[in-house]
Design a protein around this motif. Structure first.
Motif, PDB file in Angstrom:
ATOM      1  N   HIS A  68      28.057  -1.269 -14.472  1.00  0.00           N
ATOM      2  CA  HIS A  68      26.487  -1.690 -14.697  1.00  0.00           C
ATOM      3  C   HIS A  68      26.476  -2.990 -15.397  1.00  0.00           C
ATOM      4  O   HIS A  68      25.966  -4.203 -15.118  1.00  0.00           O
ATOM      5  N   GLU A  69      27.345  -3.238 -16.273  1.00  0.00           N
ATOM      6  CA  GLU A  69      27.574  -4.315 -17.333  1.00  0.00           C
ATOM      7  C   GLU A  69      28.372  -5.561 -16.370  1.00  0.00           C
ATOM      8  O   GLU A  69      28.155  -6.611 -16.448  1.00  0.00           O
ATOM      9  N   HIS A  72      26.021  -7.102 -14.324  1.00  0.00           N
ATOM     10  CA  HIS A  72      25.168  -8.326 -14.927  1.00  0.00           C
ATOM     11  C   HIS A  72      26.185  -9.520 -15.245  1.00  0.00           C
ATOM     12  O   HIS A  72      25.833 -10.610 -14.931  1.00  0.00           O
ATOM     13  N   ASN A 155      16.921   1.364 -18.476  1.00  0.00           N
ATOM     14  CA  ASN A 155      16.845   0.063 -18.569  1.00  0.00           C
ATOM     15  C   ASN A 155      15.743  -0.816 -18.010  1.00  0.00           C
ATOM     16  O   ASN A 155      15.739  -1.999 -18.368  1.00  0.00           O
TER      17      ASN A 155
HETATM   18 ZN   LIG Z   1      21.758  -3.558 -17.999  1.00  0.00          ZN
END
Ligand SMILES: [Zn+2]
Length: 384
Positions: A68-69, A72, A155
């Motif tokens: 997930h990170e 980003h 989120n």
């Molecule tokens: Zn996030």
């Protein structure tokens, strides 16, 4: 904030670190999976099996958060936003951004990439669960499908600094072209959400769910601090951006000539000006800096013989700034490096001043104060 973490590995140019506080979350996750989730999802197995499944579930969760990170981080890099690394900590993961998104579009894409990735992972794990025969492995994969869906949904709550809050901010920013106002609204969402989390925590506590209650409460505190911090930072950035460092620096800095002896450095600089470090110059040009640490390597009897030139540390991007650079950039550099002062140079590298964090903060406080008075008077006029 997380510089102390232990580095796990580097991938695609990003350092993945784990903060000590992650251990707390890890223990909590394994325990709740082994004692609660898996005995219900796959009944009839041995206790030891549930603990192994708990550990596997934790590893899968850590993997999911890192992916997930990374989503980003990769999008951020495509839009020229520097990412210092990815850190796992008590409340999940964070991709540490240096600086802010350059445009609403960039922020939107960067923010949405995380939840979309979690959604994709949830779908993959769901497919995997369907393909596997019922049993411990399928139960773990099923849990990962659930937790990724939960991550995507949590989120997307429009509470800055959660991803959904950033999506909201980017939309408001694009609409009104006012990033400060957009941040204020999205941060207010963050604060409201934080209070809801804290209330949920207290409610759980009253119900007797102590660990869960404390956890929600702490997450609430964290989100609130981050929402307020994010807004303050935007206020500072907006107030300082477009203004050159020159405007805030103190000219005529106390600098040490490179050929000065350590004895003179102690007598005429450390004892006279009470600073722990000084810029070092040679013909007016900044060539390094010297701190108290440099003295440690030598006996006092050697101080009269040794020269500053031989013990100084080189200056770099982290502790210098150009006089025509943006003051907001300088503030970001101070925050990142945890420094209270930057040495200011001109176009040819001459030392022309020192920029102190204290002065920037004072300026921001005065400016905020004057604006508040202005707003108050405007309010009075409108009311009368
Ligand atoms: Zn996030």
């Amino acid at each position: 904030m997380f510089r102390q973490g232990v580095t796990l590995f580097r991938l695609l140019g990003f350092e993945v670190r784990v903060d000590a506080s992650w251990l707390l979350l890890a223990v909590l996750i394994v325990w709740s999976l082994a004692a609660g989730w898996f005995p219900q999802a796959a009944p009839g197995l041995a206790t030891a099996a549930y603990w192994w499944m708990g550990v596997l579930g934790l590893l899968g969760l850590a993997f999911s958060i890192v992916v997930h990170e990374f989503a980003h981080a990769l999008v951020a890099r495509r839009h020229a936003m520097p990412i210092h690394g990815i850190t796992l900590f008590a409340f999940g993961g964070v991709a540490e951004m240096g600086g802010e998104p350059p445009s609403p579009r960039a922020e939107f894409l960067m923010a949405i990439a995380g939840p979309l990735t979690s959604l994709g992972l949830a779908a993959l794990f769901r497919l995997g669960e369907g393909a596997l025969p019922a049993g411990p492995v399928a139960a773990v994969v099923g849990y990962l499908a659930f937790i990724n869906l939960a991550l995507a949904i949590f989120n997307m709550i429009p509470a800055f600094p959660l991803d959904g809050g950033r999506v909201l901010r980017s939309a408001l920013w694009a609409w009104r072209k006012d990033v400060l106002w957009a941040t204020r609204v999205a941060s207010a969402g963050g604060s409201v959400f934080a209070f809801l989390l804290m209330a949920l925590g207290l409610f759980s506590l009253i119900q007797g769910a102590v660990v869960v209650g404390v956890w929600w409460f702490l997450i609430g505190l964290f989100v609130r601090a981050a929402a307020i911090g994010g807004y303050r930072e935007q206020v500072a950035r907006s107030a300082l951006s477009g203004q050159p460092v020159r405007r805030f620096m103190r000219s005529d800095p106390v600098a040490v000539e490179a050929q000065t002896t350590l004895q003179t450095l102690v007598d005429d600089y450390f004892y006279r000006h009470w600073r722990k470090s000084f810029p070092v110059v040679e013909d007016g040009r900044l060539t390094g800096c010297v701190s108290l640490d440099a003295l440690r390597d030598f006996e006092r009897t050697e101080w009269p013989m040794r020269r500053v030139r031989a013990v100084m540390a080189p200056c770099d991007q982290a502790n210098t700034v150009g006089q025509d650079e943006d003051a907001a950039t300088a503030l970001g550099r101070m925050r990142e490096g945890g420094r209270g002062r930057l040495y200011v140079t001109d176009a040819v590298g001459r030392l022309v001043g020192v920029l102190a964090l204290r002065d920037l903060v004072d300026y921001l406080e005065v400016r905020t104060g004057i604006e508040a008075i202005g707003d108050g008077r405007r309010g009075l006029r409108e009311a009368s």
